[in-house]
Design a protein around this motif. Structure first.
Motif, PDB file in Angstrom:
ATOM      1  N   LEU A 286       0.830  -1.206   0.000  1.00 38.30           N
ATOM      2  CA  LEU A 286       0.000   0.000   0.000  1.00 38.30           C
ATOM      3  C   LEU A 286       0.864   1.256   0.000  1.00 38.30           C
ATOM      4  O   LEU A 286       0.530   2.269  -0.638  1.00 38.30           O
ATOM      5  CB  LEU A 286      -0.945  -0.005   1.205  1.00 38.30           C
ATOM      6  CG  LEU A 286      -1.969  -1.152   1.244  1.00 38.30           C
ATOM      7  CD1 LEU A 286      -2.892  -0.993   2.444  1.00 38.30           C
ATOM      8  CD2 LEU A 286      -2.765  -1.221  -0.047  1.00 38.30           C
ATOM      9  N   GLU A 287       1.999   1.192   0.685  1.00 36.67           N
ATOM     10  CA  GLU A 287       2.918   2.331   0.668  1.00 36.67           C
ATOM     11  C   GLU A 287       3.538   2.515  -0.719  1.00 36.67           C
ATOM     12  O   GLU A 287       3.810   3.641  -1.140  1.00 36.67           O
ATOM     13  CB  GLU A 287       4.012   2.140   1.718  1.00 36.67           C
ATOM     14  CG  GLU A 287       3.538   2.316   3.153  1.00 36.67           C
ATOM     15  CD  GLU A 287       3.049   3.731   3.420  1.00 36.67           C
ATOM     16  OE1 GLU A 287       3.854   4.570   3.865  1.00 36.67           O
ATOM     17  OE2 GLU A 287       1.851   4.012   3.181  1.00 36.67           O
TER      18      GLU A 287
ATOM     19  N   GLN B 297      -0.952  13.262  -7.678  1.00 35.54           N
ATOM     20  CA  GLN B 297      -1.554  12.125  -6.972  1.00 35.54           C
ATOM     21  C   GLN B 297      -3.049  11.973  -7.305  1.00 35.54           C
ATOM     22  O   GLN B 297      -3.890  11.879  -6.395  1.00 35.54           O
ATOM     23  CB  GLN B 297      -1.360  12.278  -5.463  1.00 35.54           C
ATOM     24  CG  GLN B 297       0.097  12.481  -5.040  1.00 35.54           C
ATOM     25  CD  GLN B 297       0.246  12.873  -3.591  1.00 35.54           C
ATOM     26  OE1 GLN B 297      -0.157  12.124  -2.695  1.00 35.54           O
ATOM     27  NE2 GLN B 297       0.823  14.042  -3.341  1.00 35.54           N
TER      28      GLN B 297
ATOM     29  N   ARG C 278       1.076   4.561  -2.449  1.00 38.36           N
ATOM     30  CA  ARG C 278       1.032   5.931  -1.933  1.00 38.36           C
ATOM     31  C   ARG C 278       2.238   6.746  -2.355  1.00 38.36           C
ATOM     32  O   ARG C 278       2.137   7.957  -2.578  1.00 38.36           O
ATOM     33  CB  ARG C 278       0.914   5.890  -0.408  1.00 38.36           C
ATOM     34  CG  ARG C 278       0.418   7.193   0.216  1.00 38.36           C
ATOM     35  CD  ARG C 278       0.000   6.982   1.649  1.00 38.36           C
ATOM     36  NE  ARG C 278       1.124   6.689   2.513  1.00 38.36           N
ATOM     37  CZ  ARG C 278       1.843   7.629   3.148  1.00 38.36           C
ATOM     38  NH1 ARG C 278       1.553   8.903   2.994  1.00 38.36           N
ATOM     39  NH2 ARG C 278       2.840   7.277   3.938  1.00 38.36           N
ATOM     40  N   TYR C 279       3.395   6.085  -2.466  1.00 38.39           N
ATOM     41  CA  TYR C 279       4.618   6.790  -2.833  1.00 38.39           C
ATOM     42  C   TYR C 279       4.915   6.758  -4.327  1.00 38.39           C
ATOM     43  O   TYR C 279       5.998   7.157  -4.753  1.00 38.39           O
ATOM     44  CB  TYR C 279       5.802   6.222  -2.049  1.00 38.39           C
ATOM     45  CG  TYR C 279       5.881   6.741  -0.631  1.00 38.39           C
ATOM     46  CD1 TYR C 279       6.291   8.043  -0.370  1.00 38.39           C
ATOM     47  CD2 TYR C 279       5.510   5.935   0.445  1.00 38.39           C
ATOM     48  CE1 TYR C 279       6.349   8.529   0.922  1.00 38.39           C
ATOM     49  CE2 TYR C 279       5.564   6.416   1.752  1.00 38.39           C
ATOM     50  CZ  TYR C 279       5.982   7.711   1.986  1.00 38.39           C
ATOM     51  OH  TYR C 279       6.027   8.192   3.269  1.00 38.39           O
TER      52      TYR C 279
ATOM     53  N   HIS D 227      -7.312   7.249  -6.271  1.00 33.23           N
ATOM     54  CA  HIS D 227      -7.831   6.719  -5.006  1.00 33.23           C
ATOM     55  C   HIS D 227      -7.880   5.212  -5.163  1.00 33.23           C
ATOM     56  O   HIS D 227      -8.186   4.704  -6.242  1.00 33.23           O
ATOM     57  CB  HIS D 227      -9.223   7.271  -4.688  1.00 33.23           C
ATOM     58  CG  HIS D 227      -9.688   6.938  -3.311  1.00 33.23           C
ATOM     59  ND1 HIS D 227      -9.348   7.698  -2.212  1.00 33.23           N
ATOM     60  CD2 HIS D 227     -10.442   5.904  -2.841  1.00 33.23           C
ATOM     61  CE1 HIS D 227      -9.880   7.164  -1.127  1.00 33.23           C
ATOM     62  NE2 HIS D 227     -10.546   6.071  -1.479  1.00 33.23           N
TER      63      HIS D 227
END
Length: 216
Positions: free
Chosen positions: A31-32, A44, A35-36, A47
């Motif tokens: 998940l990171e 970004q 996100r990164y 979603h």
């Protein structure tokens, strides 16, 4: 494994071992990775919906019907399933939220630097608004995130299946995406392949270097 070994070992999983679950610490890293992921002007524009149990996976599997029914087991039997969605618009409020987050994360030495970055990003968004292609632009960035997820999964010895084969209208209704100003771009199943996964045993096939690279 080396990077090359990881790349050649990675494959699109066709069948999952439903009994095997991704450990929490591994899932957190995946998940990171999302996100990164990088995006144009750090917009970004995405979603992610994460299905962690049978109920959540069943909701996503509703979109794998009809001609896409072959993907249903790859959703239902996987450990986790992620729906990667792109934003249809990047509103002034959203852009301001990005600027506030960057400031909180210490990216600006001065207020002037913050304002310059915010103005620059807003300018790029305006260009795409005038071109009428903000949703397409956002979807391109979302595919970058998918690439980061797939490579990260391979590095962590997690199998994955990226899927465009689903009924977007069904998923939009099931997850209320239109109300959230989102478009479902791609689904990625994650887990560990079963013995029925024939693709795990097949060698990689790619065009030769001379067909895909030109040295300038």
């Amino acid at each position: 494994m080396t990077l090359l070994e990881t790349l050649t070992h990675r494959h699109t999983t066709k069948a999952y071992d439903k009994s095997r679950k991704i450990p929490a610490d591994i899932l957190s890293q995946l998940l990171e990775a999302l996100r990164y992921s990088p995006s144009s002007v750090n917009s970004q524009p995405w979603h992610f919906f994460v299905a962690e149990n049978d109920v959540g996976k069943a909701r996503i599997a509703k979109a794998t019907t009809g001609i896409f029914s072959f993907n249903a087991p790859r959703v239902l039997d996987a450990s986790h399933v992620i729906v990667l969605c792109a934003r249809n618009t990047l509103s002034p409020d959203y852009l301001e939220a990005l600027a506030k987050q960057e400031q909180a994360d210490g990216r600006f030495a001065t207020d002037e630097a913050r304002e310059l970055a915010h103005k620059s990003r807003s300018g790029f968004v305006k260009i795409h608004e005038e071109l009428g292609d903000v949703p397409t632009w956002a979807q391109k960035q979302t595919y970058i995130a998918q690439g980061f997820l797939l490579l990260s999964a391979a590095l962590l010895a997690v199998d994955a299946t990226p899927m465009e084969g689903f009924e977007a209208s069904i998923l939009e209704k099931e997850l209320g995406l239109k109300e959230k100003n989102l478009t479902p771009t791609v689904i990625v199943s994650l887990g560990y392949h079963s013995d029925a996964d024939f693709n795990a045993r097949l060698p990689k096939s790619r065009l030769p270097e001379q067909s895909v690279f030109t040295t300038l």
